[in-house]
Scaffold this active site. Structure first.
Site, PDB file in Angstrom:
ATOM      1  N   ARG A   1       8.290 -20.622  83.741  1.00 31.54           N
ATOM      2  CA  ARG A   1       8.081 -22.249  84.067  1.00 31.54           C
ATOM      3  C   ARG A   1       8.281 -22.751  85.383  1.00 31.54           C
ATOM      4  O   ARG A   1       7.849 -23.679  85.836  1.00 31.54           O
ATOM      5  CB  ARG A   1       8.691 -23.029  82.850  1.00 31.54           C
ATOM      6  CG  ARG A   1       7.788 -22.827  81.783  1.00 31.54           C
ATOM      7  CD  ARG A   1       8.664 -23.262  80.475  1.00 31.54           C
ATOM      8  NE  ARG A   1       9.557 -22.127  80.030  1.00 31.54           N
ATOM      9  CZ  ARG A   1      10.288 -22.082  79.101  1.00 31.54           C
ATOM     10  NH1 ARG A   1      10.736 -23.264  78.548  1.00 31.54           N
ATOM     11  NH2 ARG A   1      10.967 -20.862  79.080  1.00 31.54           N
TER      12      ARG A   1
ATOM     13  N   GLU B   1      21.632 -14.236  76.648  1.00 34.22           N
ATOM     14  CA  GLU B   1      22.526 -14.293  75.437  1.00 34.22           C
ATOM     15  C   GLU B   1      22.952 -13.086  74.527  1.00 34.22           C
ATOM     16  O   GLU B   1      23.958 -12.776  74.430  1.00 34.22           O
ATOM     17  CB  GLU B   1      21.943 -15.199  74.289  1.00 34.22           C
ATOM     18  CG  GLU B   1      22.785 -16.091  73.768  1.00 34.22           C
ATOM     19  CD  GLU B   1      22.269 -17.086  72.768  1.00 34.22           C
ATOM     20  OE1 GLU B   1      20.811 -17.568  73.173  1.00 34.22           O
ATOM     21  OE2 GLU B   1      22.841 -17.392  71.981  1.00 34.22           O
TER      22      GLU B   1
HETATM   23  P1  AMP Z   1      20.460 -19.632  81.117  1.00 40.06           P
HETATM   24  O1  AMP Z   1      20.440 -18.543  82.015  1.00 40.06           O
HETATM   25  O2  AMP Z   1      21.285 -19.674  80.206  1.00 40.06           O
HETATM   26  O3  AMP Z   1      20.712 -21.044  82.076  1.00 40.06           O
HETATM   27  O4  AMP Z   1      18.970 -19.807  80.649  1.00 40.06           O
HETATM   28  C1  AMP Z   1      17.775 -20.644  81.340  1.00 40.06           C
HETATM   29  C2  AMP Z   1      16.480 -20.102  81.010  1.00 40.06           C
HETATM   30  O5  AMP Z   1      16.290 -19.921  79.632  1.00 40.06           O
HETATM   31  C3  AMP Z   1      15.389 -20.849  81.693  1.00 40.06           C
HETATM   32  O6  AMP Z   1      14.629 -20.095  82.272  1.00 40.06           O
HETATM   33  C4  AMP Z   1      15.038 -21.694  80.433  1.00 40.06           C
HETATM   34  O7  AMP Z   1      13.494 -21.851  80.741  1.00 40.06           O
HETATM   35  C5  AMP Z   1      15.402 -20.725  79.228  1.00 40.06           C
HETATM   36  N1  AMP Z   1      16.049 -21.299  78.120  1.00 40.06           N
HETATM   37  C6  AMP Z   1      17.329 -21.357  77.560  1.00 40.06           C
HETATM   38  N2  AMP Z   1      17.772 -22.345  76.731  1.00 40.06           N
HETATM   39  C7  AMP Z   1      16.481 -23.112  76.444  1.00 40.06           C
HETATM   40  C8  AMP Z   1      16.295 -24.167  75.495  1.00 40.06           C
HETATM   41  N3  AMP Z   1      17.128 -24.677  74.719  1.00 40.06           N
HETATM   42  N4  AMP Z   1      15.098 -24.716  75.619  1.00 40.06           N
HETATM   43  C9  AMP Z   1      14.166 -24.262  76.411  1.00 40.06           C
HETATM   44  N5  AMP Z   1      14.378 -23.272  77.254  1.00 40.06           N
HETATM   45  C10 AMP Z   1      15.641 -22.370  77.477  1.00 40.06           C
END
Ligand code: AMP
Length: 183
Positions: free
Chosen positions: A66, A103
């Site tokens: 995205r 995660e």
């Molecule tokens: P992070 O590495 O935990 O900051 O996760 C960010 C990535 O995971 C981004 O590329 C987001 O598109 C996706 N992502 C994580 N959580 C969500 C959520 N609740 N809704 C949509 N996309 C998410």
């Protein structure tokens, strides 16, 4: 922390929330409805580029997938180049690679080694920041090539997960347009 969503009302109204996707307990913040809403898409890009008015940004880096859509539009508006940061194995030329935490477990992302030059000003773009692991990996890749990462920009922040603060602690300013409590 606020217990309601905050930010630009038109953008909040254009983002769709899907409960229990991709797994139970997750509230997926779906920006496809923002992208297909011409006014909201333009508003989001206008807001993302606004802090860089009058500043020469050499490259916009977008995180698959995205971040490509948003980053391409931001790059066009800033008259910058665009650099993709992709999942392992997708880029055809010599790459630098970094492991980053998800995660469950770890994954790897890559950038072309010749995509940015030392000292170039780069803005990083993705749709959403949660724990910040993805953005941190991308920043380390860019900095490893000598880039000057001047900002990391997201439409959505989930501040309770601490990602934006983690990136600020790395010394990179963070810009977000809307925030949702929880995860
Ligand atoms: P992070 O590495 O935990 O900051 O996760 C960010 C990535 O995971 C981004 O590329 C987001 O598109 C996706 N992502 C994580 N959580 C969500 C959520 N609740 N809704 C949509 N996309 C998410």
């Amino acid at each position: 922390m606020s217990d309601t969503a905050t930010g630009h009302p038109e953008l909040l109204a254009a983002i769709r929330t899907i409960p229990d996707y991709p797994k139970p307990g997750i509230l997926f913040r779906d920006i496809t409805t923002l992208l297909s809403n011409a006014r909201a898409f333009r508003k989001a890009i206008d807001e993302l580029v606004q802090p860089f008015a009058g500043e020469k940004i050499e490259q916009v880096a977008g995180i698959e997938a995205r971040g490509f859509i948003l980053g391409g539009a931001v790059a066009h508006q800033l008259s910058s180049g665009f650099v993709p940061i992709r999942k392992k194995g997708k880029l055809p030329h010599a790459t630098a690679s970094i492991a980053y935490s998800l995660e469950y477990g770890i994954d790897e992302m890559e950038i072309h080694k010749d995509a940015v030059k030392a000292g170039e000003k780069v803005v990083l773009v993705d749709d959403l920041i949660a724990t910040g692991g993805t953005a941190e990996g991308a920043i380390k890749l860019l900095q490893g090539l000598g880039a000057n990462v001047v900002s990391a920009c997201f439409i959505v922040d989930l501040p309770d997960l601490g990602g934006a603060d983690k990136i600020r602690d790395l010394g990179v300013p963070v810009q977000v347009l809307v925030s949702y409590p929880g995860h």
